[in-house]
Design a protein around this motif. Structure first.
Motif, PDB file in Angstrom:
ATOM      1  N   LYS A  84      57.944 -57.170 -31.405  1.00 20.49           N
ATOM      2  CA  LYS A  84      58.270 -57.274 -29.982  1.00 20.49           C
ATOM      3  C   LYS A  84      57.072 -56.802 -29.184  1.00 20.49           C
ATOM      4  N   VAL A  85      56.766 -57.480 -28.088  1.00 15.35           N
ATOM      5  CA  VAL A  85      55.584 -57.154 -27.295  1.00 15.35           C
ATOM      6  C   VAL A  85      55.908 -57.294 -25.811  1.00 15.35           C
ATOM      7  N   ILE A  86      55.413 -56.351 -25.016  1.00 21.14           N
ATOM      8  CA  ILE A  86      55.445 -56.485 -23.557  1.00 21.14           C
ATOM      9  C   ILE A  86      54.085 -57.016 -23.132  1.00 21.14           C
ATOM     10  N   VAL A  87      54.077 -58.196 -22.512  1.00 23.48           N
ATOM     11  CA  VAL A  87      52.840 -58.766 -21.976  1.00 23.48           C
ATOM     12  C   VAL A  87      52.788 -58.423 -20.494  1.00 23.48           C
ATOM     13  N   HIS A  88      51.780 -57.654 -20.126  1.00 26.02           N
ATOM     14  CA  HIS A  88      51.679 -57.117 -18.769  1.00 26.02           C
ATOM     15  C   HIS A  88      50.677 -57.951 -17.966  1.00 26.02           C
ATOM     16  N   LEU A  89      51.204 -58.813 -17.131  1.00 24.46           N
ATOM     17  CA  LEU A  89      50.390 -59.690 -16.293  1.00 24.46           C
ATOM     18  C   LEU A  89      50.202 -59.049 -14.920  1.00 24.46           C
ATOM     19  N   TYR A  90      48.987 -59.143 -14.389  1.00 25.81           N
ATOM     20  CA  TYR A  90      48.759 -58.578 -13.058  1.00 25.81           C
ATOM     21  C   TYR A  90      47.766 -59.421 -12.278  1.00 25.81           C
ATOM     22  N   ASN A  91      47.898 -59.364 -10.979  1.00 26.98           N
ATOM     23  CA  ASN A  91      46.849 -59.839 -10.076  1.00 26.98           C
ATOM     24  C   ASN A  91      47.001 -59.091  -8.763  1.00 26.98           C
ATOM     25  N   SER A  92      45.899 -58.893  -8.079  1.00 28.03           N
ATOM     26  CA  SER A  92      45.927 -58.078  -6.874  1.00 28.03           C
ATOM     27  C   SER A  92      46.488 -58.868  -5.700  1.00 28.03           C
TER      28      SER A  92
END
Length: 555
Positions: free
Chosen positions: A121-129
């Motif tokens: 199981k993995v949490i994929v942490h996507l971000y943009n400002s």
């Protein structure tokens, strides 16, 4: 600073007149996510190598974190290889979920999924400002275009999830620089992401609202979190997370108020390491809960060892006043504080209290692997109680109250002359020199006593003493007790003028051959009181030595 403050704008205000968070209390621990290996690591002058990353990773597991952001696999080979190492060597416990950070770019997302291949199981942490400043100056995009950029990233992630169905993928989205973003824009971007991913109550996603830069007081951040919680789509399918920074010194306060405002999850680091002034400190947050009778679900029972490992991994020292973790946080140097702590600890122990309530100590040091020995340290600001505490806890001598006052003057003089801390061994040296191992004066060579009458109402003694000149003198006398008899004989033979005022004794150790300590106070013909100390396996001999010690100090 004159008028330079005028170039700064007051934070945007909005009205949340029906806020509910001030009336709430924290009743349970949030979901914790440790980001030491990513956010903490990227803030280091010398980022962690593989060995240091493994040491930190193992520490986070030992403390009990169930979500750990292990890095930014697409950013460097060290990060990528670390992810592969813990997956290929089966180093991720079944109840722990690794989290990885990635930007909304196809090649970075592809490499991230390659790094996490084979994980359960993995949490994929996507971000943009999303902030006004970054939209205007960095990306030169509108709010709508920024939202579309985020949604494009979500769609890329969805495609890669479909290619790896063996892994359970959880999406986390962060509108970076949330605190610099208009609330309606932040909500629009987050809701666009939510509707693209389509979470359900059974398969939730994480919306993480970061104070990437802390721009306001904690209460305003709490209002922002409560407002966002009301305006997020599919709220029952969302885990609302916060990630605070400490630019204004309020990271922990902002986090706690955010929990009151509806945050379910908290990201931070051990000891608060992070960009600029750092992240929220998960140790402080956890122990704040602990001291309110709430299980933090994290194990800080050996905090000194935790601090040691964090310092090794980060190659940064911990401030001695750092909450809970600093060397001096349980240390009292003020005399009045020392007195209150000593009395509080004595009462807590003697009354066997179930609840902790000791002056100046919000936490029992023993609960986090610290000892009471370091709670009181001595310098020129210290008082009699602190000095007495050191002598009792470190060396076993329980000084009578008036003697505490007398000996404190000795230590005060040393502290004033040196202008430095007086260590316990130096306190002992001064005590021994003043009362026990005196350089000159009378000393006891031998002592015997017997009953003079059948009823034992009169005692006879025979003693040999050594005078200050080295002469041996025999004393034969009688009295109502051994000490009284010796005092009578000593006064008569040495032409000494004093009277006995106080006497106390106690054992210094247990078992056969145990030492006893005796405290004798004498009053001179000028009505000045002097204490003496004697120690011996025979309590009567200890008392006679104490009398001679006091008389030597009279001279």
């Amino acid at each position: 600073m004159k008028n330079t403050f005028s170039k700064y704008a007051t934070a945007d205000k909005f009205k949340l007149s029906d806020r509910t968070w001030p009336d709430k209390t924290i009743e349970r621990a949030p979901i914790w996510c440790a980001v030491d290996l990513r956010d903490g690591n990227q803030a280091l002058v010398n980022p962690m190598d593989h060995e240091r990353k493994m040491k930190m990773y193992n520490l986070l597991l030992a403390v009990g974190f169930k979500e750990i952001e292990i890095g930014f696999p697409s950013a460097s080979e060290i990060e990528f290889n670390f992810a592969r190492h813990i997956i290929e060597n089966d180093l991720i416990p079944e109840d722990v979920v690794p989290q990885v950070l990635v930007q909304a770019r196809e090649h970075l997302i592809e490499k991230t999924f390659a790094a996490m291949k084979g994980a359960r199981k993995v949490i994929v942490h996507l971000y943009n400002s999303t902030s006004v400043a970054q939209r205007r100056d960095v990306f030169k995009k509108s709010a709508k275009e920024i939202a579309e950029l985020a949604c494009d990233g979500v769609r890329m992630i969805q495609r890669h999830c479909d290619l790896h169905p063996e892994t359970e993928w959880v999406l986390e989205y962060s509108p970076e620089s949330f605190t610099g973003t208009e609330l309606d824009v932040a909500a629009d971007v987050c809701n666009a992401v939510i509707e693209t991913w389509k979470p359900t109550p059974e398969h939730k996603m994480i919306i993480n609202l970061p104070a990437t830069v802390e721009l306001t007081s904690p209460n305003i951040f709490a209002d922002q979190i409560e407002w966002m919680g009301r305006h997020l789509a599919r709220r029952d399918s969302i885990i609302l997370s916060v990630h605070t920074h400490n630019d204004r010194g309020g990271a922990e306060a902002a986090t706690e108020l955010a929990i009151l405002a509806g945050a379910d999850r908290v990201e931070g680091t051990l000891l608060g390491n992070g960009e600029r002034t750092g992240n929220a400190d998960l140790i402080t947050l956890g122990l704040n809960l602990f001291t309110q009778g709430i299980d933090p679900e994290l194990d800080f029972t050996n905090l000194p060892e935790i601090v040691k490992i964090v310092e090794q991994c980060n190659q940064m020292a911990t401030h001695p006043r750092h909450p809970y973790a600093g060397e001096l946080v349980f240390t009292a140097l003020s005399g009045s504080h020392q007195d209150a702590i000593k009395k509080g600890l004595d009462a807590h122990k003697s009354e066997q209290r179930n609840h902790w309530d000791v002056p100046y100590l919000p936490l029992d040091p023993n609960d986090i692997g610290r000892s009471y020995e370091t709670t009181i340290r001595i310098n020129s600001q210290s008082g009699k109680s602190g000095i007495a505490y050191i002598l009792e806890t470190r060396f076993g001598f329980k000084l009578p109250k008036q003697m505490q006052i007398e000996f404190s003057r000795v230590i005060q003089k040393i502290a004033d002359e040196t202008a430095q801390e007086i260590l316990p061994e130096h306190v002992w040296q001064a005590f021994s020199s003043e009362y026990i191992e005196q350089d000159s004066g009378y000393s006891l060579k031998s002592f015997n006593y017997h009953s003079v009458d059948e009823r034992g109402e009169k005692i006879g003694i025979t003693a040999k003493i050594i005078t200050p000149t080295g002469k041996e003198v025999e004393i034969i006398s009688e009295g109502s007790g051994p000490i009284n008899a010796f005092a009578n004989g000593f006064r008569n033979q040495m032409h000494a003028k004093f009277s006995l005022r106080d006497y106390e004794e106690h054992t210094l150790s247990s078992g056969s051959g145990a030492l006893a300590a005796a405290y004798i106070s004498l009053v001179s013909d000028a009505d000045q009181e002097y204490y003496g100390v004697g120690q011996d396996t025979d309590v009567i001999k200890a008392s006679i030595k104490g009398l001679l010690s006091a008389y030597n100090r009279m001279g």
